[in-house]
Design an enzyme around this catalytic site. Structure first.
Site, PDB file in Angstrom:
ATOM      1  N   LYS A 245      -3.814 -45.787   6.590  1.00 57.12           N
ATOM      2  CA  LYS A 245      -2.296 -45.445   6.536  1.00 57.12           C
ATOM      3  C   LYS A 245      -2.177 -44.407   5.126  1.00 57.12           C
ATOM      4  CE  LYS A 245      -0.429 -49.606   8.155  1.00 57.12           C
ATOM      5  NZ  LYS A 245       0.795 -50.548   7.894  1.00 57.12           N
TER       6      LYS A 245
ATOM      7  N   GLY B 191       7.171 -42.992   9.649  1.00 51.54           N
ATOM      8  CA  GLY B 191       7.360 -42.390  11.062  1.00 51.54           C
ATOM      9  C   GLY B 191       6.009 -42.152  11.735  1.00 51.54           C
TER      10      GLY B 191
ATOM     11  N   HIS C 263       6.818 -56.428  15.613  1.00 52.25           N
ATOM     12  CA  HIS C 263       7.379 -55.820  14.355  1.00 52.25           C
ATOM     13  C   HIS C 263       8.740 -56.497  14.334  1.00 52.25           C
ATOM     14  CE1 HIS C 263       8.367 -51.938  12.152  1.00 52.25           C
ATOM     15  NE2 HIS C 263       9.293 -52.944  11.583  1.00 52.25           N
TER      16      HIS C 263
ATOM     17  N   ARG D  36      17.265 -49.398   2.012  1.00 47.18           N
ATOM     18  CA  ARG D  36      18.591 -48.655   2.630  1.00 47.18           C
ATOM     19  C   ARG D  36      19.054 -49.458   3.659  1.00 47.18           C
ATOM     20  NH1 ARG D  36      16.438 -47.069   6.935  1.00 47.18           N
ATOM     21  NH2 ARG D  36      14.182 -46.288   7.118  1.00 47.18           N
TER      22      ARG D  36
END
Length: 449
Positions: free
Chosen positions: A158, A164, A208, A292
């Site tokens: 990763k 994204g 997830h 956020r």
């Protein structure tokens, strides 16, 4: 409390924030690019300021223009929404330097949790379960080979600055590693200007599942239970639900406690989401933290009767949270409606909406900024609406969603409504039997006229 909030965003999230501000008696300032002149957030805010041409790099990402707009309108706070500058540490700090309250995480928290390798090390120290992986960043492809051999295949590499799904590769053997590593580095450099890579053990058959948290300025934190975001395409979420059909009471308590531990360890302020991968044995591992508001926040609001935007504003204004955790009283599902052609590999479909008929009725919520005659610009994300249904049970929420999707008419552009209609009929979805791999085998069938 704040007198005037500038919303440094566009589309449905800007409308969402305007609504709560109006209910709280707070004036609003919309900013917009030239492409968004006809958008609803421009019409419904108390004031509106054009901040540049269509490209986001010259408008919604242009910090000097946004700060100037806040200063000329005397806004005392900025809400960044999601995307754009919502997780930009520099922007958070610049707001503070100009005595404008950033309704979101501090620059320090964004830096701590925005870089995935740093976030993982922080969570290890906080005692939150993490996926076994490399110690820090990989030096080169040889280091990657050595680490993978030690860990055992399959592995996932990763990008440390990723998002994204960019700079991310699943690798099942050493033969695949070299080319996958090089292409991931190049993709990460192009997308983020940072080619740093780390490696984790690949969790097979994962769900997830994320936990919504709120922290205040006094070190308190609480959770508002989970959202299951497993149905994704290229790591982009398509639909979410709460409670997760995979969840048990003991797993919810364990994941909630871990998320609160994470928030308290970094003294987190504001709304945030701690995201986990959960394997088939219901073992969970920290994946990342979003500092956020999330796109999918409405389903949490629906099941716990709680305005998350209002709470963000109150926390930013120094109001302490109640400290209690919230648990779902209903079941809620969100379908993201994108201007994309599901029969053509989800290709974006900007253009003019010639007809729009929104669904309604009990337990149906539609968050959108579009209307009949609105032209969807090609410059931004293709999401044009979020359709949310809520009911006493999962089965009722699905039936309500089926009915709402039938009522939802959008003509002039292609949308993902046909995909969602078929998803709501899929036997594995109906059984709650899905993982992040679900879309790999999903075939969209032509619908009868």
């Amino acid at each position: 409390m704040f007198k005037k909030i500038l919303i440094a965003n566009r589309g449905e999230i800007a409308m969402r924030i305007i609504r709560t501000c109006k209910e709280m008696g707070i004036k609003t300032v919309a900013v917009y690019s030239k492409a968004d002149e006809e958008s609803l957030h421009v019409r419904f805010a108390d004031e509106a300021v054009c901040i540049g041409p269509a490209p986001s790099s010259q408008s919604y990402l242009k910090i000097p223009n946004i700060i100037a707009a806040a200063e000329i309108t005397n806004a005392d706070a900025i809400h960044p929404g999601y995307g754009f500058l919502s997780e930009n540490a520099k922007f958070s700090r610049i707001c503070a330097e100009h005595d404008i309250k950033f309704i979101g995480a501090s620059g320090e928290h964004i830096e701590k949790m925005g870089d995935k390798a740093t976030a993982k090390e922080t969570m290890k120290k906080a005692g939150v379960p993490t996926i076994p992986g490399s110690e820090g960043l990989l030096k080169d492809v040889q280091d990657a080979k050595k680490t993978a051999k030690k860990m055992g295949y399959p592995v996932m590499i990763k990008a440390t600055a990723g998002g994204g799904g960019k700079g991310m590769r699943a690798i099942f053997s050493e033969e695949q590693l070299e080319s996958a590593f090089e292409s991931a580095v190049q993709e990460a450099l192009a997308a983020f200007g940072n080619g740093g890579m780390y490696m984790e053990k690949l969790i097979e058959e994962p769900r997830h599942i994320e936990i919504q948290i709120i922290g205040d300025q006094y070190g308190n934190a609480c959770h508002l239970s989970e959202r299951d975001c497993s149905i994704q395409r290229r790591h982009q979420k398509l639909t979410e639900e709460t409670p997760s059909p995979f969840m048990t009471d003991s797993l919810r308590d364990a994941m909630g406690e871990a998320a609160i531990r994470a928030a308290k360890y970094i003294k987190y302020e504001g709304a945030g989401t701690v995201e986990f991968l959960v394997d088939k044995h219901r073992e969970f591992y920290f994946m990342e933290m979003n500092t956020r508001i999330q796109v999918e926040h409405p389903i949490t609001e629906q099941v716990v009767d709680y305005d998350l935007i209002r709470e963000q504003i109150l926390v930013a204004g120094g109001v302490p949270i109640s400290g209690k955790n919230y648990y779902p009283k209903l079941h809620s599902i969100e379908c993201r409606i994108n201007a994309e052609d599901p029969y053509n590999d989800f290709r974006p479909s900007p253009g003019r909406i010639t007809t729009l008929h929104p669904p309604g009725g009990h337990g149906v919520r539609l968050d959108t900024h579009v209307y009949s005659g609105y032209t969807i610009p090609p410059n931004y994300d293709s999401m044009i609406a979020k359709l949310i249904t809520s009911a006493q049970t999962r089965e009722e929420a699905i039936n309500k969603m089926k009915r709402a999707l039938e009522e939802f008419v959008i003509e002039g552009v292609k949308t993902t409504i046909p995909f969602h209609r078929q998803l709501m009929e899929h036997p594995d979805y109906l059984a709650g039997n899905y993982t992040t791999k679900f879309m790999e085998d999903f075939e969209i069938k032509p619908e009868e006229e």
